[in-house]
Each structure stands twice: as structure tokens, then as C-alpha cells.
Design a protein around this motif. Sequence first.
Motif, PDB file in Angstrom:
ATOM      1  N   ARG A 115       0.956  -1.272   0.030  1.00 28.78           N
ATOM      2  CA  ARG A 115       0.017  -0.080  -0.077  1.00 28.78           C
ATOM      3  C   ARG A 115       0.756   1.386  -0.037  1.00 28.78           C
ATOM      4  NH1 ARG A 115      -2.352  -4.969   1.734  1.00 28.78           N
ATOM      5  NH2 ARG A 115      -4.407  -4.979   1.631  1.00 28.78           N
ATOM      6  N   ALA A 116       1.840   0.961   0.722  1.00 29.95           N
ATOM      7  CA  ALA A 116       2.850   2.231   0.853  1.00 29.95           C
ATOM      8  C   ALA A 116       3.383   2.510  -0.620  1.00 29.95           C
ATOM      9  CB  ALA A 116       4.120   2.098   1.889  1.00 29.95           C
ATOM     10  N   ALA A 117       3.661   1.630  -1.340  1.00 31.84           N
ATOM     11  CA  ALA A 117       4.188   1.722  -2.810  1.00 31.84           C
ATOM     12  C   ALA A 117       3.098   2.465  -3.601  1.00 31.84           C
ATOM     13  CB  ALA A 117       4.362   0.174  -3.253  1.00 31.84           C
ATOM     14  N   MET A 118       1.788   1.980  -3.491  1.00 34.03           N
ATOM     15  CA  MET A 118       1.049   2.794  -4.407  1.00 34.03           C
ATOM     16  C   MET A 118       0.896   4.304  -3.857  1.00 34.03           C
ATOM     17  SD  MET A 118      -2.030  -0.001  -4.437  1.00 34.03           S
ATOM     18  CE  MET A 118      -3.004   1.209  -5.678  1.00 34.03           C
ATOM     19  N   LEU A 119       1.139   4.717  -2.505  1.00 27.54           N
ATOM     20  CA  LEU A 119       1.065   6.028  -2.138  1.00 27.54           C
ATOM     21  C   LEU A 119       2.198   6.829  -2.759  1.00 27.54           C
ATOM     22  CD1 LEU A 119       0.204   8.403  -0.402  1.00 27.54           C
ATOM     23  CD2 LEU A 119       1.684   7.360   1.595  1.00 27.54           C
ATOM     24  N   GLU A 120       3.369   5.923  -2.704  1.00 31.10           N
ATOM     25  CA  GLU A 120       4.567   6.527  -3.555  1.00 31.10           C
ATOM     26  C   GLU A 120       4.409   6.791  -4.786  1.00 31.10           C
ATOM     27  OE1 GLU A 120       9.249   5.567  -4.444  1.00 31.10           O
ATOM     28  OE2 GLU A 120       8.224   4.382  -3.016  1.00 31.10           O
ATOM     29  N   GLN A 121       3.608   5.784  -5.565  1.00 27.47           N
ATOM     30  CA  GLN A 121       3.175   6.016  -6.943  1.00 27.47           C
ATOM     31  C   GLN A 121       2.295   7.386  -7.039  1.00 27.47           C
ATOM     32  OE1 GLN A 121       1.536   2.598  -8.430  1.00 27.47           O
ATOM     33  NE2 GLN A 121       3.170   1.194  -7.838  1.00 27.47           N
ATOM     34  N   ALA A 122       1.500   7.361  -6.380  1.00 31.15           N
ATOM     35  CA  ALA A 122       0.306   8.602  -6.517  1.00 31.15           C
ATOM     36  C   ALA A 122       1.290   9.680  -6.219  1.00 31.15           C
ATOM     37  CB  ALA A 122      -0.798   8.442  -5.281  1.00 31.15           C
ATOM     38  N   ASN A 145      -4.041  12.638 -14.860  1.00 29.05           N
ATOM     39  CA  ASN A 145      -5.262  12.650 -13.974  1.00 29.05           C
ATOM     40  C   ASN A 145      -5.797  11.240 -13.921  1.00 29.05           C
ATOM     41  OD1 ASN A 145      -7.004  13.962 -12.022  1.00 29.05           O
ATOM     42  ND2 ASN A 145      -8.684  13.667 -13.775  1.00 29.05           N
ATOM     43  N   ASP A 146      -5.755  10.632 -15.081  1.00 33.34           N
ATOM     44  CA  ASP A 146      -6.452   9.163 -15.159  1.00 33.34           C
ATOM     45  C   ASP A 146      -5.437   8.087 -14.499  1.00 33.34           C
ATOM     46  OD1 ASP A 146      -8.648  10.198 -16.781  1.00 33.34           O
ATOM     47  OD2 ASP A 146      -7.734   9.703 -18.569  1.00 33.34           O
ATOM     48  N   GLU A 147      -4.206   8.699 -14.785  1.00 32.27           N
ATOM     49  CA  GLU A 147      -3.294   7.508 -14.043  1.00 32.27           C
ATOM     50  C   GLU A 147      -3.496   7.726 -12.384  1.00 32.27           C
ATOM     51  OE1 GLU A 147       1.458   6.925 -13.607  1.00 32.27           O
ATOM     52  OE2 GLU A 147       0.923   8.189 -15.109  1.00 32.27           O
ATOM     53  N   LEU A 148      -3.416   8.779 -11.896  1.00 34.91           N
ATOM     54  CA  LEU A 148      -3.866   9.312 -10.415  1.00 34.91           C
ATOM     55  C   LEU A 148      -5.242   8.474  -9.926  1.00 34.91           C
ATOM     56  CD1 LEU A 148      -2.687  10.244  -7.834  1.00 34.91           C
ATOM     57  CD2 LEU A 148      -3.737  12.449  -8.634  1.00 34.91           C
ATOM     58  N   ARG A 149      -6.098   8.453 -10.887  1.00 41.51           N
ATOM     59  CA  ARG A 149      -7.653   7.785 -10.449  1.00 41.51           C
ATOM     60  C   ARG A 149      -7.331   6.376 -10.443  1.00 41.51           C
ATOM     61  NH1 ARG A 149     -11.777   9.287 -14.801  1.00 41.51           N
ATOM     62  NH2 ARG A 149     -11.422  11.450 -13.958  1.00 41.51           N
ATOM     63  N   SER A 150      -6.766   6.071 -11.429  1.00 39.75           N
ATOM     64  CA  SER A 150      -6.357   4.491 -11.343  1.00 39.75           C
ATOM     65  C   SER A 150      -5.797   3.852 -10.320  1.00 39.75           C
ATOM     66  CB  SER A 150      -5.663   4.131 -12.754  1.00 39.75           C
ATOM     67  OG  SER A 150      -6.453   4.225 -13.787  1.00 39.75           O
ATOM     68  N   GLU A 152      -5.896   5.426  -7.224  1.00 35.62           N
ATOM     69  CA  GLU A 152      -6.832   5.599  -6.353  1.00 35.62           C
ATOM     70  C   GLU A 152      -8.004   4.410  -6.376  1.00 35.62           C
ATOM     71  OE1 GLU A 152      -9.666   8.964  -4.459  1.00 35.62           O
ATOM     72  OE2 GLU A 152      -9.955   8.525  -6.628  1.00 35.62           O
ATOM     73  N   MET A 153      -8.422   4.091  -7.360  1.00 37.00           N
ATOM     74  CA  MET A 153      -9.416   2.801  -7.523  1.00 37.00           C
ATOM     75  C   MET A 153      -8.556   1.676  -7.007  1.00 37.00           C
ATOM     76  SD  MET A 153     -10.892   3.909 -11.156  1.00 37.00           S
ATOM     77  CE  MET A 153     -11.967   2.312 -11.150  1.00 37.00           C
ATOM     78  N   GLU A 154      -7.411   1.388  -7.638  1.00 34.44           N
ATOM     79  CA  GLU A 154      -6.728   0.084  -6.747  1.00 34.44           C
ATOM     80  C   GLU A 154      -6.521   0.114  -5.232  1.00 34.44           C
ATOM     81  OE1 GLU A 154      -4.737  -3.494  -7.045  1.00 34.44           O
ATOM     82  OE2 GLU A 154      -6.019  -2.603  -8.207  1.00 34.44           O
ATOM     83  N   ALA A 155      -6.193   1.263  -4.919  1.00 31.51           N
ATOM     84  CA  ALA A 155      -6.030   1.491  -3.452  1.00 31.51           C
ATOM     85  C   ALA A 155      -7.477   0.968  -2.895  1.00 31.51           C
ATOM     86  CB  ALA A 155      -5.663   2.827  -3.207  1.00 31.51           C
TER      87      ALA A 155
END
Length: 208
Positions: A115-122, A145-150, A152-155
Amino acid sequence: MFSLQTIFGQGMQFYTLLEAAANAAHDSTKALHGMLRDTQRSPSLDAFKLARQREREASDKISRELVNSFITPIEREDIEALGTALYKIPKQVEKFADRYSLAITHLEGIDFAPRAAMLEQAAAVVVKMVHELRNMKLERMKELNDELRSIEMEADRLMLELYRDIYSGKLDHLQMFLLKEFFEILEKAIDRCREAGVVAYEIVLKNS
């Protein structure tokens, strides 16, 4: 006393300060991911304190420049909104790190790193979006913006898996409480990244 550069300049310093704030926020997420990957080492909070200090300095400079500058490259309200959104990211990350360092003995076997990896990606996407403000290219900003939304959806999907773990009966009551609290802090940190991205995206929409 105002300098001629401040009075007659184009306000490009605001882009630089916002980029510095975004970079500080990203660095805090990188530090968190690194800390959660290296479970053999005692957590150090120095990197988080430094990132928050850099963020505060950038935020303070933005506030001063808004008072002293006659010209801004984008609306003052948008600069303030984005600065505030960026400020909240390392604040949330530091909250996690502080509590994690106190509760680590109760969290053995719980892996927060994905989850921390996803936060770093965001946060990395937010950095790109803030840098793109200099260009005001709507198509590129929409992609980010679409990448960031994706992300968030995975999170959000991973949060549902978390609740299955919480109610599986395999954890004691303290671990259930801590697991829920820590993952919700991470989720909120990702939400903070999303909020900053939305502000950056809307700035480009208004100015493209």
C-alpha cells in the motif's frame, strides 16, 4: 520593500515553490515505503521530519510571495488551494510513521509495504502534474489525472481485501484495531494525493 523583479516579474517563482512542495511530499512517501520494506531496521523518523520541514518552508514562501507579488501566473486562489493540498500529504505520511514507530511490536507479520508503494506512485504522479503546470497542456494533464485515478481505485480495492483480513478471525483485537487504523491513514494519504491532483488538473482546465 518590493523589488522591481517582484513587481514586474511574471510570478514564475510560484511554479518553483509548488514544485518544491510536491517534491517534498513525494520524498516523504519514498521514505515511508523504504521504512516499511526494511522491517529489520528500527524505524527512523528523521526523513519524515525533514520532508515536513521542507514542505512548511515552501508553504510559508508561497504565502509571502502571494502578499508581495503583483503578478501571478495563475489565480491566487488556485495557488493557495494547491499549496494547501500538497501540504497535507507529508502531514498524513508523518502521522503514519509516528504511530507505526510506537506500535511496531504489535504489527509483526503485517505487510504495509504494497500500500505504501501505491502511495509513493500517487505522489510521483502529483509531482509530474505540478511540473506540467508550466506547460498548461490539457491532454497530458488528463493522462496524468487518469493515472492518479487508477491508483486510487486500486487502493480502494485493496482496502476491501483489508477488511476481509480484519474479520477473518486470525487477528487479536489489538491487531484488528491497529490494522484498520494504519490502513485508513494510508488510504487518506492517497486521497490527499488525489485531491492535489484534482486541483492541478482543474487549474489546467481553467487556463488551457
